[in-house]
Design a protein around this motif. Structure first.
Motif, PDB file in Angstrom:
ATOM      1  N   MET A  41       0.839  -1.197   0.000  1.00  0.00           N
ATOM      2  CA  MET A  41       0.000   0.000   0.000  1.00  0.00           C
ATOM      3  C   MET A  41       0.873   1.245   0.000  1.00  0.00           C
ATOM      4  SD  MET A  41      -3.283  -0.733   0.095  1.00  0.00           S
ATOM      5  CE  MET A  41      -4.111   0.564   0.986  1.00  0.00           C
ATOM      6  N   ALA A  42       0.395   2.272  -0.684  1.00  0.00           N
ATOM      7  CA  ALA A  42       1.100   3.539  -0.678  1.00  0.00           C
ATOM      8  C   ALA A  42       1.111   4.110   0.741  1.00  0.00           C
ATOM      9  CB  ALA A  42       0.424   4.513  -1.638  1.00  0.00           C
ATOM     10  N   PRO A  43       2.106   4.934   1.071  1.00  0.00           N
ATOM     11  CA  PRO A  43       2.194   5.494   2.428  1.00  0.00           C
ATOM     12  C   PRO A  43       0.910   6.223   2.819  1.00  0.00           C
ATOM     13  CG  PRO A  43       4.212   5.947   1.205  1.00  0.00           C
ATOM     14  CD  PRO A  43       3.245   5.354   0.221  1.00  0.00           C
ATOM     15  N   GLY A  44       0.435   5.916   4.003  1.00  0.00           N
ATOM     16  CA  GLY A  44      -0.755   6.569   4.531  1.00  0.00           C
ATOM     17  C   GLY A  44      -2.068   5.932   4.140  1.00  0.00           C
ATOM     18  N   TRP A  45      -2.033   4.981   3.218  1.00  0.00           N
ATOM     19  CA  TRP A  45      -3.291   4.413   2.738  1.00  0.00           C
ATOM     20  C   TRP A  45      -3.905   3.422   3.717  1.00  0.00           C
ATOM     21  CZ3 TRP A  45      -3.831   3.584  -3.224  1.00  0.00           C
ATOM     22  CH2 TRP A  45      -3.640   4.821  -3.858  1.00  0.00           C
ATOM     23  N   ASP A  46      -3.083   2.760   4.527  1.00  0.00           N
ATOM     24  CA  ASP A  46      -3.656   1.867   5.545  1.00  0.00           C
ATOM     25  C   ASP A  46      -4.556   2.661   6.488  1.00  0.00           C
ATOM     26  OD1 ASP A  46      -2.436  -0.849   5.113  1.00  0.00           O
ATOM     27  OD2 ASP A  46      -0.595   0.317   5.279  1.00  0.00           O
ATOM     28  N   THR A  90      -9.723   0.806  -3.457  1.00  0.00           N
ATOM     29  CA  THR A  90      -9.894   0.649  -4.892  1.00  0.00           C
ATOM     30  C   THR A  90      -8.614   0.149  -5.536  1.00  0.00           C
ATOM     31  OG1 THR A  90     -11.490   2.452  -4.906  1.00  0.00           O
ATOM     32  CG2 THR A  90     -10.556   1.828  -7.012  1.00  0.00           C
ATOM     33  N   THR A  91      -7.480   0.640  -5.074  1.00  0.00           N
ATOM     34  CA  THR A  91      -6.191   0.208  -5.599  1.00  0.00           C
ATOM     35  C   THR A  91      -5.163   0.301  -4.487  1.00  0.00           C
ATOM     36  OG1 THR A  91      -4.552   0.536  -7.375  1.00  0.00           O
ATOM     37  CG2 THR A  91      -5.585   2.510  -6.447  1.00  0.00           C
ATOM     38  N   THR A  92      -3.920  -0.026  -4.794  1.00  0.00           N
ATOM     39  CA  THR A  92      -2.868  -0.020  -3.773  1.00  0.00           C
ATOM     40  C   THR A  92      -1.909   1.157  -3.926  1.00  0.00           C
ATOM     41  OG1 THR A  92      -1.367  -1.380  -5.107  1.00  0.00           O
ATOM     42  CG2 THR A  92      -2.925  -2.538  -3.669  1.00  0.00           C
ATOM     43  N   TRP A  93      -1.962   1.850  -5.090  1.00  0.00           N
ATOM     44  CA  TRP A  93      -1.068   2.979  -5.306  1.00  0.00           C
ATOM     45  C   TRP A  93      -1.472   3.717  -6.573  1.00  0.00           C
ATOM     46  CZ3 TRP A  93       4.240   2.101  -8.034  1.00  0.00           C
ATOM     47  CH2 TRP A  93       4.094   1.220  -9.105  1.00  0.00           C
ATOM     48  N   HIS A  94      -0.891   4.902  -6.765  1.00  0.00           N
ATOM     49  CA  HIS A  94      -1.018   5.648  -8.009  1.00  0.00           C
ATOM     50  C   HIS A  94       0.389   5.799  -8.589  1.00  0.00           C
ATOM     51  CE1 HIS A  94      -5.176   6.439  -7.333  1.00  0.00           C
ATOM     52  NE2 HIS A  94      -4.997   7.251  -6.304  1.00  0.00           N
ATOM     53  N   PRO A  95       0.767   4.959  -9.528  1.00  0.00           N
ATOM     54  CA  PRO A  95       2.139   5.014 -10.057  1.00  0.00           C
ATOM     55  C   PRO A  95       2.340   6.213 -10.976  1.00  0.00           C
ATOM     56  CG  PRO A  95       0.874   3.426 -11.299  1.00  0.00           C
ATOM     57  CD  PRO A  95      -0.019   3.891 -10.173  1.00  0.00           C
ATOM     58  N   THR A  96       3.591   6.590 -11.133  1.00  0.00           N
ATOM     59  CA  THR A  96       3.935   7.610 -12.111  1.00  0.00           C
ATOM     60  C   THR A  96       4.025   6.962 -13.488  1.00  0.00           C
ATOM     61  OG1 THR A  96       6.318   7.245 -11.874  1.00  0.00           O
ATOM     62  CG2 THR A  96       5.284   8.832 -10.368  1.00  0.00           C
ATOM     63  N   LEU A  97       4.054   7.782 -14.527  1.00  0.00           N
ATOM     64  CA  LEU A  97       4.213   7.254 -15.882  1.00  0.00           C
ATOM     65  C   LEU A  97       5.533   6.500 -16.014  1.00  0.00           C
ATOM     66  CD1 LEU A  97       2.895  10.261 -18.017  1.00  0.00           C
ATOM     67  CD2 LEU A  97       1.719   8.109 -17.531  1.00  0.00           C
ATOM     68  N   GLY A 156      -4.568  -3.217 -10.016  1.00  0.00           N
ATOM     69  CA  GLY A 156      -5.802  -3.994 -10.099  1.00  0.00           C
ATOM     70  C   GLY A 156      -5.960  -5.057  -9.042  1.00  0.00           C
ATOM     71  N   ARG A 157      -5.168  -4.979  -7.976  1.00  0.00           N
ATOM     72  CA  ARG A 157      -5.189  -6.030  -6.951  1.00  0.00           C
ATOM     73  C   ARG A 157      -6.593  -6.275  -6.408  1.00  0.00           C
ATOM     74  NH1 ARG A 157      -1.479  -8.591  -3.764  1.00  0.00           N
ATOM     75  NH2 ARG A 157      -2.073  -9.152  -1.630  1.00  0.00           N
ATOM     76  N   PHE A 158      -7.360  -5.217  -6.210  1.00  0.00           N
ATOM     77  CA  PHE A 158      -8.697  -5.348  -5.636  1.00  0.00           C
ATOM     78  C   PHE A 158      -9.805  -5.148  -6.664  1.00  0.00           C
ATOM     79  CE2 PHE A 158      -5.969  -3.850  -2.089  1.00  0.00           C
ATOM     80  CZ  PHE A 158      -6.042  -4.993  -1.314  1.00  0.00           C
ATOM     81  N   ALA A 164       1.301  14.206  -5.694  1.00  0.00           N
ATOM     82  CA  ALA A 164       0.098  14.465  -6.494  1.00  0.00           C
ATOM     83  C   ALA A 164      -0.367  13.169  -7.136  1.00  0.00           C
ATOM     84  CB  ALA A 164       0.405  15.513  -7.561  1.00  0.00           C
ATOM     85  N   PRO A 165      -1.696  12.929  -7.199  1.00  0.00           N
ATOM     86  CA  PRO A 165      -2.726  13.791  -6.620  1.00  0.00           C
ATOM     87  C   PRO A 165      -3.090  13.417  -5.185  1.00  0.00           C
ATOM     88  CG  PRO A 165      -3.758  12.091  -7.930  1.00  0.00           C
ATOM     89  CD  PRO A 165      -2.263  11.865  -8.051  1.00  0.00           C
ATOM     90  N   GLY A 166      -2.603  12.285  -4.655  1.00  0.00           N
ATOM     91  CA  GLY A 166      -2.875  11.933  -3.273  1.00  0.00           C
ATOM     92  C   GLY A 166      -4.273  11.450  -2.999  1.00  0.00           C
ATOM     93  N   HIS A 167      -5.020  11.063  -4.027  1.00  0.00           N
ATOM     94  CA  HIS A 167      -6.388  10.602  -3.829  1.00  0.00           C
ATOM     95  C   HIS A 167      -6.415   9.174  -3.305  1.00  0.00           C
ATOM     96  CE1 HIS A 167      -8.132  14.095  -5.782  1.00  0.00           C
ATOM     97  NE2 HIS A 167      -7.291  13.942  -6.790  1.00  0.00           N
ATOM     98  N   PHE A 168      -7.387   8.914  -2.422  1.00  0.00           N
ATOM     99  CA  PHE A 168      -7.629   7.553  -1.940  1.00  0.00           C
ATOM    100  C   PHE A 168      -9.072   7.175  -2.242  1.00  0.00           C
ATOM    101  CE2 PHE A 168      -9.182   4.591   1.281  1.00  0.00           C
ATOM    102  CZ  PHE A 168      -8.281   3.549   1.099  1.00  0.00           C
TER     103      PHE A 168
END
Length: 251
Positions: A1-6, A113-120, A135-137, A161-165
């Motif tokens: 999980m991305a930092p803070g998402w737990d 919804t997901t585990t992270w938002h990767p960069t390009l 797509g894990r979940f 950016a964008p930091g959405h969960f």
């Protein structure tokens, strides 16, 4: 999980509890195994059957007009045997049975919804791995013929950016109205992130949630309840996240 998402997911669970749902944790390992089959099983042969001959006839366009990663996945589908396909079909049926059992007395599964938002750049470095992690979940929903609904659940500070969960409700096929009713009920809680829910196509630990009181708000559909529509006993399975960093690094 991305930092803070737990912590963000825990807040989503707390909002569901505040909306009247009892959280009962359950293993969603069979769902996660099904998700892996999207790229790692003989089911990719279906993609080859659809467009494989076209790719082979235009192989000079691969890397140009034809995406090289997609072409590689499709063309690899030609190497699977019929025996492997039947074995994978049996395995998927086992995962479907486990999903039915998981939701037998539940309205939905609650996960991120997901585990992270990767960069390009991260996607370019490992396209299949990055998409599998995202797509894990969600990847299991199509293979298991399940309905799913994504809910914006706020932002997580310090993740860039964008930091959405976002959180995800997943249920039986054609349970879209039930999921939407649950979504409206839990989004009414102040601790839930802002934003309107959006329907999506369709070993962790997870759980189910039982109503202590009726879902609130005029948008809460009467069908929001136990899978079988027994009044007054709604469950929403909750997933406590596995440590995906061991598989995908700390990002």
């Amino acid at each position: 999980m991305a930092p803070g998402w737990d912590a963000a997911f825990e807040r989503s669970v707390e909002a569901a509890e505040a909306a009247g749902y009892e959280i009962v944790e359950r293993s969603i390992a069979p769902l996660l195994e099904a998700a892996r089959m999207l790229y790692e099983s003989s089911f990719v042969a279906e993609r080859y059957a659809a467009v494989g001959e076209h790719l082979e006839a235009h192989c000079d366009a691969i890397g140009g007009d034809l995406d090289a990663t997609v072409a590689g996945i499709v063309l690899a589908g030609a190497g699977h045997s019929a025996a492997r396909l039947f074995a994978d079909q049996r395995a998927l049926e086992g995962h479907r049975a486990a999903a039915r059992e998981l939701l037998a007395d539940a309205a939905a599964v609650l996960t991120p919804t997901t585990t992270w938002h990767p960069t390009l750049a991260e996607v370019a470095a490992d396209p299949v791995g990055a998409n599998s992690r995202m797509g894990r979940f969600t990847n299991y929903a199509n293979l298991l013929d399940m309905a799913a609904l994504a809910l914006p659940a706020g932002r997580v500070a310090g993740t860039g950016a964008p930091g959405h969960f976002g959180a995800m409700l997943t249920g039986h096929a054609f349970s879209d109205d039930r999921l939407l009713g649950i979504a409206h009920a839990i989004r009414a809680e102040p601790r839930w992130g802002l934003g309107a829910p959006h329907a999506s196509g369709g070993g962790g630990r997870g759980g189910r949630v039982r109503d202590r009181r009726p879902p609130r708000g005029p948008a809460a559909a009467p069908s929001v309840g136990l899978a079988g529509c027994r009044a007054g006993a709604s469950h929403v399975n909750r997933s406590r996240l596995p440590d995906v960093r061991s598989e995908h690094g700390s990002s």
